[in-house]
Write an enzyme that holds these catalytic residues in place. Structure first.
Site, PDB file in Angstrom:
ATOM      1  CG  HIS A  99     -35.776  37.135  48.803  1.00 18.26           C
ATOM      2  ND1 HIS A  99     -34.459  37.035  48.417  1.00 18.26           N
ATOM      3  CD2 HIS A  99     -36.495  36.489  47.854  1.00 18.26           C
ATOM      4  CE1 HIS A  99     -34.382  36.358  47.285  1.00 18.26           C
ATOM      5  NE2 HIS A  99     -35.603  35.997  46.923  1.00 18.26           N
ATOM      6  CG  HIS A 101     -40.613  34.332  47.181  1.00 20.83           C
ATOM      7  ND1 HIS A 101     -40.736  35.055  46.016  1.00 20.83           N
ATOM      8  CD2 HIS A 101     -39.320  33.900  47.216  1.00 20.83           C
ATOM      9  CE1 HIS A 101     -39.576  35.054  45.370  1.00 20.83           C
ATOM     10  NE2 HIS A 101     -38.705  34.359  46.072  1.00 20.83           N
TER      11      HIS A 101
HETATM   12  P1  DGP Z   1     -35.599  34.634  44.044  1.00 15.56           P
HETATM   13  O1  DGP Z   1     -35.629  34.079  42.666  1.00 15.56           O
HETATM   14  O2  DGP Z   1     -36.168  33.680  45.078  1.00 15.56           O
HETATM   15  O3  DGP Z   1     -34.220  35.160  44.389  1.00 15.56           O
HETATM   16  O4  DGP Z   1     -36.623  35.840  44.050  1.00 15.56           O
HETATM   17  C1  DGP Z   1     -36.277  37.155  43.763  1.00 15.56           C
HETATM   18  C2  DGP Z   1     -37.566  37.901  43.583  1.00 15.56           C
HETATM   19  O5  DGP Z   1     -37.269  39.271  43.657  1.00 15.56           O
HETATM   20  C3  DGP Z   1     -38.253  37.666  42.252  1.00 15.56           C
HETATM   21  O6  DGP Z   1     -39.524  37.057  42.494  1.00 15.56           O
HETATM   22  C4  DGP Z   1     -38.425  39.039  41.644  1.00 15.56           C
HETATM   23  C5  DGP Z   1     -38.121  39.960  42.806  1.00 15.56           C
HETATM   24  N1  DGP Z   1     -37.433  41.176  42.418  1.00 15.56           N
HETATM   25  C6  DGP Z   1     -36.239  41.259  41.755  1.00 15.56           C
HETATM   26  N2  DGP Z   1     -35.892  42.538  41.591  1.00 15.56           N
HETATM   27  C7  DGP Z   1     -36.866  43.282  42.178  1.00 15.56           C
HETATM   28  C8  DGP Z   1     -37.061  44.682  42.327  1.00 15.56           C
HETATM   29  O7  DGP Z   1     -36.273  45.518  41.916  1.00 15.56           O
HETATM   30  N3  DGP Z   1     -38.205  45.074  42.981  1.00 15.56           N
HETATM   31  C9  DGP Z   1     -39.092  44.170  43.472  1.00 15.56           C
HETATM   32  N4  DGP Z   1     -40.183  44.668  44.088  1.00 15.56           N
HETATM   33  N5  DGP Z   1     -38.935  42.850  43.353  1.00 15.56           N
HETATM   34  C10 DGP Z   1     -37.840  42.410  42.707  1.00 15.56           C
END
Ligand code: DGP
Length: 115
Positions: A99, A101
């Site tokens: 993903h 950001h």
């Molecule tokens: P990373 O630490 O780079 O793997 O970022 C994962 C991101 O994903 C973190 O910023 C929070 C987001 N995240 C985790 N679970 C969910 C979810 O269920 N829904 C959404 N919208 N974001 C999520």
């Protein structure tokens, strides 16, 4: 992957605040925003992270960046934005589905997303 939260978001099995989706890519707001604008852009296909990009799937990364550029325009991020991907333990990757950001809406300074 059946136990991947982002695969479930892409499939609509878990709710999310989606900004965009097409056949290959989904963009949705981060559940824990680190900036006034913070959304995630993912390929629908389960790629565990940046280290798993290969010639067979790299077109999906190009498509992610096309969507980022389109959303930057649509969401009026003319002041600038930052794109980050965390890969692996030292980068504190918490969701093992590639993903990007996208952060914006304030001066992001020189600090990293997590320090
Ligand atoms: P990373 O630490 O780079 O793997 O970022 C994962 C991101 O994903 C973190 O910023 C929070 C987001 N995240 C985790 N679970 C969910 C979810 O269920 N829904 C959404 N919208 N974001 C999520």
């Amino acid at each position: 992957m059946s136990d991947c939260i982002f695969c479930k978001i892409a499939a609509g099995e878990i709710p999310s605040n989606k900004l965009y989706e097409d056949e290959f890519v989904v963009a949705f707001h981060d559940i824990s925003p680190q900036a006034p604008v913070h959304f995630l852009v993912i390929p629908r296909e389960h790629i565990p992270g940046a280290a798993a990009v290969t010639p067979d799937n790299s077109r999906l990364i190009a498509r992610c960046f096309e969507v980022i550029a389109m959303l930057a325009q649509r969401e009026n991020l003319a002041g600038g934005f930052r794109v980050i991907t965390n890969n692996g333990q030292d980068a504190c990757q918490s969701v093992h589905h590639l993903h990007f950001h996208v952060l914006a809406g304030k001066n992001l300074g020189e600090r990293l997303i997590r320090d």
